[in-house]
Design an enzyme around this catalytic site. Structure first.
Site, PDB file in Angstrom:
ATOM      1  N   LYS A  20       1.007  -1.105  -0.051  1.00 43.12           N
ATOM      2  CA  LYS A  20      -0.272  -0.305  -0.227  1.00 43.12           C
ATOM      3  C   LYS A  20       1.098   1.558   0.048  1.00 43.12           C
ATOM      4  O   LYS A  20       1.618   1.038   1.160  1.00 43.12           O
ATOM      5  CB  LYS A  20      -0.792  -0.890   0.717  1.00 43.12           C
ATOM      6  CG  LYS A  20      -1.606   1.044   1.030  1.00 43.12           C
ATOM      7  CD  LYS A  20      -2.694   1.162   2.816  1.00 43.12           C
ATOM      8  CE  LYS A  20      -3.651   1.888   2.629  1.00 43.12           C
ATOM      9  NZ  LYS A  20      -5.028   1.511   4.474  1.00 43.12           N
TER      10      LYS A  20
ATOM     11  N   SER B 220      -9.660   1.749   3.109  1.00 36.69           N
ATOM     12  CA  SER B 220      -8.728   2.777   1.843  1.00 36.69           C
ATOM     13  C   SER B 220      -7.536   1.794   1.102  1.00 36.69           C
ATOM     14  O   SER B 220      -7.175   2.907   0.585  1.00 36.69           O
ATOM     15  CB  SER B 220      -7.813   3.700   2.636  1.00 36.69           C
ATOM     16  OG  SER B 220      -7.086   2.911   4.609  1.00 36.69           O
TER      17      SER B 220
ATOM     18  N   SER C 193      -9.757  -0.568   6.928  1.00 32.62           N
ATOM     19  CA  SER C 193      -9.528  -0.087   6.301  1.00 32.62           C
ATOM     20  C   SER C 193      -8.850  -1.396   5.398  1.00 32.62           C
ATOM     21  O   SER C 193      -8.725  -0.938   3.737  1.00 32.62           O
ATOM     22  CB  SER C 193      -8.457   0.877   5.826  1.00 32.62           C
ATOM     23  OG  SER C 193      -9.209   2.073   5.592  1.00 32.62           O
TER      24      SER C 193
END
Lengths: 489, 96
Positions: free
Chosen positions: A80, A155, A179
């Site tokens: 990420k 996210s 997330s």
């Protein structure tokens, strides 16, 4: 190629160690799938094709020489884009960090590289991890691999979509209010949010430091457990990382769930939850009960207060953490400024997106003189009461079973119009962060549109092994879950 | 229960947030903040008189270590990220 892509990460690791598949074959099939899927999915912000060649050679040599012995050595992963990678851009999907190149690796990145895993690239996300759809990214919109008209969640939407689309076997995500778990649920993959302090946050660009945790995302429970083993443990560079020894995730396989006590909080399946989600959770519960688990519904009080407490605390911490982005040492600087304060304000104004600014403003407000006690302090007290309710639940149950979201993935473009409504959809995930608990999310069904539904198994602090074991048995009972992609030949 | 954010409060919040909002953005932000605040004020229903605020989930106390540099100076790499630099230093607009 197809055969390789359908392997689990652990199967791939084993085949690599046994010399049946080379590391370069694994990397190449991964790149091929990325070329095939990325035009539709847009999960990656950056694919490191050049760096990959060098790294593949290095890992092949390292495995041969016995330097890399992890069960996941040679397995390609994605990271990420809020987790620092030395020499590789780390943008947080923000204009603010569009050109930021970290000079160090996050501890989790260092550990996965020491295990011989291979970083393929960096994945898209909500800007600074603020959002539930990955649509607040400054750069691009990631699509759900099951239906590209829908969001992947957020996210960590890029990481989950990449795994779901078969572009990569595993990925790192971060979870501040759901997330990892919510996008895992939307994308039909498995994600683990470890206990707070279990994985070092060193090199994770902070959103809300008391809630942030890095965790693994993969295609099944055992892959996540193995990846968790690689990244978990005390790190001197993160003072909040825990010295409690990591219970190895390698366990004796169980056939059933005899002796496992599972509680289902009624409040998580009440009004506002899609009946199809409720059905899927009930079906999973029945399956586990049939195979020895003690399953009981109970009332988890304080559930209606988790969103208010979460958003006050998260925004307060965000406003403080994001103060560092001032255009001086790194990040975006507004071009036409004459004076220092003007530079701070304009750089932040132009560098941050709307959702990030909203949370900074909200956080600045709740921490400001005159409002601090009524909002921030009150939220910390509320957090204590929430934690207490969960402590009581874990005196009765080994795991809490709950959905990861009240519905399957919403359509693109429908969530950002009403921020409060988007915040409310985090109802199933934020209590876990407030209480610092570990939770795994794995698929348990499909809705009528063919979108995956996920379930969470939540454990008490440091009980990762317990939830992983339980999830692994459930996964076996459930049988294999379909994949979102097929070889299009 | 909703607390209206007046102009002075909004000014102060903008200063604290170090943001230069346009008039339109400012109004929209204020409206949304008021909406969100009136929702989160739900926690006022709770009696927390005898509850201590919970900051850290894990009770570990302070963690100390020697203040030693272990990763080199990194000066070149750090400066490489600077929006503007001169003679090995960060450059900012005139401050006085």
């Amino acid at each position: 190629m197809e055969e390789i892509l359908h392997m689990s990460a652990l199967e791939l690791g084993k085949s690599i160690r046994e010399g049946k598949i080379s590391v370069s074959e694994a990397a190449e099939s991964c790149l091929e799938q990325i070329r095939r899927k990325e035009p539709d999915i847009s999960a990656f912000l950056f694919v490191d094709e050049d760096g990959l060649k060098q790294r593949v050679k290095e890992v092949e040599e390292g495995i041969r020489q016995g330097r890399y012995t992890s069960p996941l050595a040679g397995v390609p992963v994605a990271v990420k884009d809020n987790i620092c990678t030395r020499g590789m851009k780390t943008t947080c999907a923000s204009r603010m960090l569009e050109n930021f190149v970290p000079q160090y690796d996050a501890e989790a990145v260092k550990r996965l590289e020491e295990a011989g895993m291979i970083i393929v690239g960096k994945t898209n996300m909500d800007e600074f991890a603020m959002g539930s759809t990955s649509e607040t990214s400054y750069f691009q919109t990631t699509k759900n691999p099951w239906n590209t008209k829908h969001v992947p969640g957020g996210s960590s939407g890029g990481s989950c979509a990449a795994v779901s689309a078969g572009e990569v076997w595993m990925a790192l995500g971060s979870d501040t209010g759901g997330s990892i778990r919510q996008p895992a649920s939307y994308c039909g993959v498995t994600g683990l949010k470890p206990t707070y302090g279990r994985v070092s946050r060193y090199g994770l660009i902070a959103y809300a430091s008391s809630l942030d945790q890095i965790g693994p995302i993969g295609g099944n429970v055992k892959d996540c457990a193995a990846f968790y083993d690689v990244i978990a443990g005390k790190d001197e560079k993160d003072a909040s990382s825990s010295p409690v020894p990591v219970e190895t995730a390698v366990w004796k396989e169980k056939e059933d769930l005899t002796g496992v006590r599972i509680g289902i909080p009624r409040e998580y399946l009440g009004e506002g939850t899609d009946p199809q989600v409720k059905q899927a959770i009930e079906k999973a519960a029945a399956l586990m009960e049939e195979h020895g688990a003690f399953v009981e519904w109970f009332s988890l009080k304080m559930t209606e207060y988790v969103i208010p407490a979460y958003y006050i605390i998260a925004c307060a911490e965000a406003s403080s953490n994001l103060e560092r982005f001032d255009g001086v040492k790194y990040g975006y600087r507004s071009a036409d400024v004459q004076e220092l304060h003007e530079m701070y304000k304009k750089s932040r104004q132009e560098g941050f997106g709307e959702e990030v600014k909203r949370r900074i403003l909200l956080g600045s407000f709740v921490l400001s003189s005159g409002y601090y006690d009524a909002y921030y302090l009150k939220a910390l007290k509320t957090k204590a009461l929430i934690k207490h309710e969960l402590d009581m639940a874990f005196q009765k149950y080994d795991c809490i079973l709950a959905p990861a979201s009240p519905s399957a993935a919403p359509e693109l473009g429908t969530s950002l119009k009403d921020p409060l409504k988007m915040y409310l959809s985090d109802i199933d995930t934020v209590a876990v962060n407030l209480a610092g608990l570990p939770a795994i999310c794995l698929p348990c069904g499909m809705d009528s549109q063919g979108l995956p539904i996920g379930m969470q198994l939540i454990g008490d602090c440091f009980q990762e092994k317990k939830i992983l074991e339980t999830a692994a048995v459930y996964e076996k009972l459930r049988g294999s879950f379909p994949v979102s992609w097929k070889e299009e030949m | 229960m909703s607390r209206k954010i007046d102009d002075a409060t909004m000014d102060n919040v903008e200063i604290l947030a170090k943001l230069a909002l346009s008039d339109e953005e400012r109004e929209r932000a204020r409206e949304e903040m008021e909406k969100i605040l009136s929702y989160v004020e739900k926690i006022n229903e709770l009696d927390t008189d005898r509850t201590e605020p919970l900051v850290h989930i894990l009770e570990s106390g302070n963690v100390f270590r020697e203040d030693e540099v272990t990763n080199g100076s990194g000066k070149e790499e750090s400066l490489a990220n600077a929006p503007r630099k001169k003679d090995g230093q960060y450059m900012v607009p005139k401050t006085v």
